[in-house]
Design a protein around this motif. Structure first.
Motif, PDB file in Angstrom:
ATOM      1  N   MET A  85      12.014 102.841  15.058  1.00  0.00           N
ATOM      2  CA  MET A  85      10.551 102.915  14.957  1.00  0.00           C
ATOM      3  C   MET A  85       9.976 101.758  15.898  1.00  0.00           C
ATOM      4  SD  MET A  85       8.442 101.515  11.464  1.00  0.00           S
ATOM      5  CE  MET A  85       9.861 102.260  10.245  1.00  0.00           C
ATOM      6  N   ASN A  86      10.550 100.473  16.175  1.00  0.00           N
ATOM      7  CA  ASN A  86       9.913  99.846  17.189  1.00  0.00           C
ATOM      8  C   ASN A  86       9.946 100.642  18.612  1.00  0.00           C
ATOM      9  OD1 ASN A  86       9.909  97.698  15.397  1.00  0.00           O
ATOM     10  ND2 ASN A  86      11.973  96.708  16.108  1.00  0.00           N
ATOM     11  N   LYS A  87      10.889 101.400  18.861  1.00  0.00           N
ATOM     12  CA  LYS A  87      10.874 102.072  20.156  1.00  0.00           C
ATOM     13  C   LYS A  87       9.667 103.103  20.055  1.00  0.00           C
ATOM     14  CE  LYS A  87      14.066  99.851  22.140  1.00  0.00           C
ATOM     15  NZ  LYS A  87      13.861  98.838  23.158  1.00  0.00           N
ATOM     16  N   LEU A  88       9.367 103.859  19.038  1.00  0.00           N
ATOM     17  CA  LEU A  88       8.498 104.828  18.821  1.00  0.00           C
ATOM     18  C   LEU A  88       7.055 104.217  19.049  1.00  0.00           C
ATOM     19  CD1 LEU A  88       7.725 107.461  18.156  1.00  0.00           C
ATOM     20  CD2 LEU A  88       7.236 106.717  15.882  1.00  0.00           C
ATOM     21  N   TYR A  89       6.957 103.025  18.524  1.00  0.00           N
ATOM     22  CA  TYR A  89       5.422 102.205  18.447  1.00  0.00           C
ATOM     23  C   TYR A  89       5.218 101.919  20.066  1.00  0.00           C
ATOM     24  CZ  TYR A  89       2.282  98.239  18.415  1.00  0.00           C
ATOM     25  OH  TYR A  89       1.153  97.765  18.661  1.00  0.00           O
ATOM     26  N   LEU A  90       6.340 101.492  20.743  1.00  0.00           N
ATOM     27  CA  LEU A  90       6.384 101.012  22.187  1.00  0.00           C
ATOM     28  C   LEU A  90       5.813 102.260  22.935  1.00  0.00           C
ATOM     29  CD1 LEU A  90       6.453  98.821  24.273  1.00  0.00           C
ATOM     30  CD2 LEU A  90       8.792  99.084  24.384  1.00  0.00           C
ATOM     31  N   MET A  91       6.647 103.479  22.630  1.00  0.00           N
ATOM     32  CA  MET A  91       6.366 104.561  23.504  1.00  0.00           C
ATOM     33  C   MET A  91       4.990 105.068  23.285  1.00  0.00           C
ATOM     34  SD  MET A  91      10.079 106.206  23.167  1.00  0.00           S
ATOM     35  CE  MET A  91       9.550 107.712  23.773  1.00  0.00           C
ATOM     36  N   GLU A 122       2.173 103.303  22.256  1.00  0.00           N
ATOM     37  CA  GLU A 122       1.340 102.445  22.666  1.00  0.00           C
ATOM     38  C   GLU A 122       1.228 102.470  24.244  1.00  0.00           C
ATOM     39  OE1 GLU A 122      -1.021 100.436  22.039  1.00  0.00           O
ATOM     40  OE2 GLU A 122      -1.006  99.777  20.010  1.00  0.00           O
ATOM     41  N   LYS A 123       2.398 102.673  25.017  1.00  0.00           N
ATOM     42  CA  LYS A 123       2.252 102.669  26.441  1.00  0.00           C
ATOM     43  C   LYS A 123       1.904 104.313  26.901  1.00  0.00           C
ATOM     44  CE  LYS A 123       4.023  98.690  27.753  1.00  0.00           C
ATOM     45  NZ  LYS A 123       3.494  98.062  28.536  1.00  0.00           N
ATOM     46  N   GLN A 124       1.617 105.168  25.979  1.00  0.00           N
ATOM     47  CA  GLN A 124       1.016 106.291  26.354  1.00  0.00           C
ATOM     48  C   GLN A 124      -0.541 106.290  25.694  1.00  0.00           C
ATOM     49  OE1 GLN A 124       3.774 109.871  26.880  1.00  0.00           O
ATOM     50  NE2 GLN A 124       4.488 108.767  24.651  1.00  0.00           N
ATOM     51  N   HIS A 125      -1.257 105.368  25.250  1.00  0.00           N
ATOM     52  CA  HIS A 125      -2.423 105.235  24.499  1.00  0.00           C
ATOM     53  C   HIS A 125      -3.507 106.045  25.675  1.00  0.00           C
ATOM     54  CE1 HIS A 125      -3.206 101.233  26.735  1.00  0.00           C
ATOM     55  NE2 HIS A 125      -4.275 101.985  26.506  1.00  0.00           N
ATOM     56  N   ASN A 126      -3.347 105.738  26.726  1.00  0.00           N
ATOM     57  CA  ASN A 126      -4.137 106.602  27.793  1.00  0.00           C
ATOM     58  C   ASN A 126      -4.360 108.127  27.649  1.00  0.00           C
ATOM     59  OD1 ASN A 126      -1.343 106.529  29.041  1.00  0.00           O
ATOM     60  ND2 ASN A 126      -2.274 107.710  30.593  1.00  0.00           N
ATOM     61  N   ARG A 127      -3.454 108.646  27.029  1.00  0.00           N
ATOM     62  CA  ARG A 127      -3.369 109.969  26.636  1.00  0.00           C
ATOM     63  C   ARG A 127      -4.290 110.604  25.580  1.00  0.00           C
ATOM     64  NH1 ARG A 127       0.125 112.043  30.362  1.00  0.00           N
ATOM     65  NH2 ARG A 127      -0.072 114.225  29.769  1.00  0.00           N
ATOM     66  N   GLY A 128      -4.620 109.722  24.678  1.00  0.00           N
ATOM     67  CA  GLY A 128      -5.665 109.902  23.744  1.00  0.00           C
ATOM     68  C   GLY A 128      -6.003 109.080  22.679  1.00  0.00           C
ATOM     69  N   ASN A 180      -8.411 101.858  16.411  1.00  0.00           N
ATOM     70  CA  ASN A 180      -7.087 101.832  16.931  1.00  0.00           C
ATOM     71  C   ASN A 180      -6.026 102.316  16.019  1.00  0.00           C
ATOM     72  OD1 ASN A 180      -8.292  99.811  19.192  1.00  0.00           O
ATOM     73  ND2 ASN A 180      -8.913  98.507  17.287  1.00  0.00           N
ATOM     74  N   PRO A 181      -5.866 103.725  16.306  1.00  0.00           N
ATOM     75  CA  PRO A 181      -5.168 104.653  15.455  1.00  0.00           C
ATOM     76  C   PRO A 181      -3.768 104.258  15.412  1.00  0.00           C
ATOM     77  CG  PRO A 181      -5.760 105.939  17.262  1.00  0.00           C
ATOM     78  CD  PRO A 181      -6.734 104.776  17.406  1.00  0.00           C
ATOM     79  N   ILE A 182      -3.044 103.728  16.597  1.00  0.00           N
ATOM     80  CA  ILE A 182      -1.718 103.640  16.708  1.00  0.00           C
ATOM     81  C   ILE A 182      -1.238 102.090  16.098  1.00  0.00           C
ATOM     82  CG2 ILE A 182       0.300 103.039  18.156  1.00  0.00           C
ATOM     83  CD1 ILE A 182      -1.318 104.436  20.485  1.00  0.00           C
ATOM     84  N   GLN A 183      -2.091 101.184  16.186  1.00  0.00           N
ATOM     85  CA  GLN A 183      -1.820  99.987  15.406  1.00  0.00           C
ATOM     86  C   GLN A 183      -2.306 100.320  13.796  1.00  0.00           C
ATOM     87  OE1 GLN A 183      -4.705  99.130  18.003  1.00  0.00           O
ATOM     88  NE2 GLN A 183      -3.527  97.941  19.405  1.00  0.00           N
ATOM     89  N   ASP A 184      -3.145 100.977  13.630  1.00  0.00           N
ATOM     90  CA  ASP A 184      -3.531 101.241  12.167  1.00  0.00           C
ATOM     91  C   ASP A 184      -2.497 101.847  11.279  1.00  0.00           C
ATOM     92  OD1 ASP A 184      -5.248 101.560  10.076  1.00  0.00           O
ATOM     93  OD2 ASP A 184      -5.368 103.618  10.431  1.00  0.00           O
ATOM     94  N   ILE A 185      -1.495 102.999  12.221  1.00  0.00           N
ATOM     95  CA  ILE A 185      -0.507 103.561  11.337  1.00  0.00           C
ATOM     96  C   ILE A 185       0.550 102.878  11.055  1.00  0.00           C
ATOM     97  CG2 ILE A 185       1.185 105.225  12.144  1.00  0.00           C
ATOM     98  CD1 ILE A 185      -0.745 107.042  13.364  1.00  0.00           C
TER      99      ILE A 185
END
Length: 636
Positions: free
Chosen positions: A34-40, A42-48, A77-82
């Motif tokens: 789950m931690n790796k998914l979150y990092l991946m 966040e590092k792609q947040h430029n894509r949407g 901030n959808p990623i953090q919200d999730i």
């Protein structure tokens, strides 16, 4: 890019290949995946930034216990919200089960049994809203549910299909009644249909061997042939796509279009398998060298079986690789090793055109860039100009020969170039003002400038990564640059003229939005050639209803009478605001230089109209019909 364009979607897949207790013991947490998914993500947040979603699957859960979980968000901030929501849900569960503390337990097996989103399989998605719809129903992953594990399907993708109508009709002819007419739901039902067929094939096979239904379910999970599911379902797909999916029992797949239009990369070892839309994301998340991260080939799939076996079958015959060059110019993360070099090269290759535009007055020139995405191209321009200056010095000294005095030679040798940060992008400005004229005045202050470094005799050369609509240039940038009182302003685009709409997943869909198209139309009118517009319209209309494979891109004829330089000059004229004192020129990258800079990614349909799929020609012709008929709508 001074004109904002919606980014593409992004995917992230994590498949743990060991029991969760392994990661608890080695890395100190069962939440490693789950931690790796979150990092991946966040590092792609430029894509949407319009929305995000996550699916998690637990392997081998006993009946009656949930095994597939999904969380989506359209929060600011959808990623953090999730992930905050998942964390709260897990802590609340621990509390509900009677624990004295809300801290998450360290027991990996207990956590998998009892806590949501604790599993071995993760699928994440980042979304941008192509059609301006930003509610939760349009967020991936989307799910097709069934009581049989192997018939459950979660799907997410970075894609756009040009022929949703054909795929939809196929489903209807099969007897289905799809509840939505969107490419996402249509593709989900399309894959789901062939997944059902594969399940039925396996069921019939093992039933004939006398196995019980319970035994058959286990055998299906072990013998499901996802390769055939993908091969059958993707037969009619016309578009650019990276499609990722998880089947309820734990099989995972990702497949790429036959032309490699949309990007995807992967890495796996004996502990973990991951896929993402960006290569440096994987390098950062897993701290692995660039050589170990592979690009999926056009038409290829990666299938990770429930037992951890990794397969890389070819599910569609690969065409010519025409991966999107706009990825390289703008959309992809600039931290990728190859993309960084390519963007620098794009800037370097513009040097001859720039020197021509400023009449070789390099000693009276200030070079800068539009922040922030054009900075890498600016560094390449800087290198190229330094080389140009060096050659100029050699030429000057050779012309002097032996008669030159030390002072004359010194005067040549001390010549330098001026590179400055001229434009400064302020935080996004918001205004309560409602009348258009006042709002335009406020928008004009999105950028500010550095005062005191430009002289009235100077050429001010400013590079942007691309000029699409030119709206921000006209409303803001040219006005503020003119405040510095240069003799000439030269705006340089590291991308060629964008002339044709995209139909493979980037928000560039209407011809009337492109300043290059508008310039060509104005040139036709200036020269009394309006008949060309009418003729192209009639040719496009005559093709309506033809199979997409028979359609020709007649919109090319709009540009055919003019050179690139003529169109660039017209763009400069159209974008120059009134009361500008400086002469304004616009310089675009040449298509041949784009291919020199990005030799492995030759998808150039934005600039040439050479679409990799037949559906592209259908879309561009429809876009032209919409333009002539005054319909402000998408062509797909």
């Amino acid at each position: 890019m001074s004109d904002a364009i919606k980014h593409e979607c992004g995917i992230a897949v994590v498949r743990l290949l060991k029991p969760l207790s392994y990661y608890q013991e080695k890395y100190g947490t069962w939440a490693y995946g789950m931690n790796k998914l979150y990092l991946m993500m966040e590092k792609q947040h430029n894509r949407g930034q319009d929305g995000a979603g996550v699916v998690s699957v637990k392997l081998d859960q006993r009946p009656g216990v949930p095994y597939l979980f999904r969380k989506r968000s359209v929060h600011k901030n959808p990623i953090q919200d999730i992930f905050q929501s998942i964390g709260k849900q897990q802590r609340d569960t621990v509390k509900t089960l009677g624990a004295k503390k809300t801290d998450l337990p360290q027991d990996a097996d207990w956590s998998k049994e009892n806590l949501p989103f604790v599993g071995e399989v993760y699928l994440g998605h980042l979304r941008y809203g192509t059609f301006g719809k930003n509610n939760i129903d349009f967020c991936h992953p989307i799910v097709r549910k069934n009581n049989w594990k192997s018939r459950n399907l979660a799907l997410a993708g970075n894609f756009n299909m040009t022929n949703v109508d054909e795929i939809f009709s196929q489903l209807v002819n099969l007897g289905q009644h799809p509840q939505n007419y969107t490419d996402t739901v249509t593709v989900l039902e399309n894959v789901g249909h062939f997944l059902d067929r594969e399940n039925q094939r396996c069921f019939d096979k093992f039933k004939a061997r006398g196995l019980s239904n319970l035994e058959i379910s286990k055998q299906i999970e072990n013998h499901l042939e996802l390769e055939e599911v993908l091969r059958s379902s993707s037969k009619r797909w016309d578009g650019g796509y990276v499609m990722a999916g998880v089947v309820g029992h734990g099989d995972v797949f990702v497949t790429r279009d036959p032309w490699g239009i949309r990007p995807v990369y992967y890495y796996y070892d004996d502990e973990i398998a991951v896929l993402a839309s960006e290569r440096p994301v994987i390098q950062t998340a897993l701290n692995c060298p660039i050589e170990s991260v592979k690009e999926m080939s056009p038409g290829q799939a990666m299938i990770i079986k429930k037992n951890g076996e990794v397969l890389l079958p070819q599910v569609r015959e690969a065409g010519e690789k025409l991966s999107c060059s706009f990825e390289r110019i703008y959309f992809s993360r600039g931290s990728d090793a190859d993309i960084y070099k390519e963007r620098k090269r794009l800037g370097e290759l513009l040097v001859p055109q720039i020197c021509e535009a400023i009449d070789d007055e390099i000693q009276d020139a200030v070079f800068s860039y539009i922040p922030n995405t054009a900075e890498t191209a600016f560094l390449g321009l800087q290198d190229g100009m330094e080389d140009y200056l060096c050659d100029w010095k050699v030429k000057q000294i050779r012309e002097m020969r032996k008669n030159a005095s030390d002072e004359q030679m010194k005067k040549v040798l001390i010549q330098t170039l001026r590179f400055e940060k001229i434009a400064i992008k302020d935080v996004k400005m918001r205004t309560f003002i409602t009348d258009d004229s006042s709002r335009d005045d406020m928008v004009a202050h999105v950028y500010d400038v550095t005062y005191g470094v430009v002289k009235p005799t100077d050429n001010l050369v400013v590079i942007d990564d691309s000029i699409v609509r030119g709206t921000t240039l006209r409303q803001s940038i040219l006005r503020i640059l003119d405040r510095l009182n240069p003799k000439r302003i030269v705006i340089v685009s590291s991308a060629p003229q964008i002339r044709y709409p995209d139909c493979y997943g980037i928000d560039m869909a209407k011809l009337g939005d492109f300043c290059a198209f508008s310039a060509a139309i104005e040139l036709l009118k200036d020269r009394g050639m309006e008949n060309v517009i009418d003729e192209v319209y009639e040719k496009c209309k005559a093709q309506v209803g033809l199979p997409k494979e028979e359609i020709v891109n007649f919109v090319k004829e709009i540009y055919a009478p003019f050179s690139d330089e003529e169109i660039s000059a017209k763009i400069a004229e159209m974008l120059t605001p009134q009361n500008i004192n400086a002469e304004v020129k616009i310089v675009y990258q040449r298509v041949e230089n784009l291919h020199k800079a990005c030799p492995n990614d030759k998808g150039d349909w934005y600039f040439t109209g050479n679409y990799p799929t037949p559906g592209g020609n259908k879309v561009v012709n429809t876009a032209f019909i919409n333009y002539v008929e005054g319909r402000n709508e998408r062509a797909y």
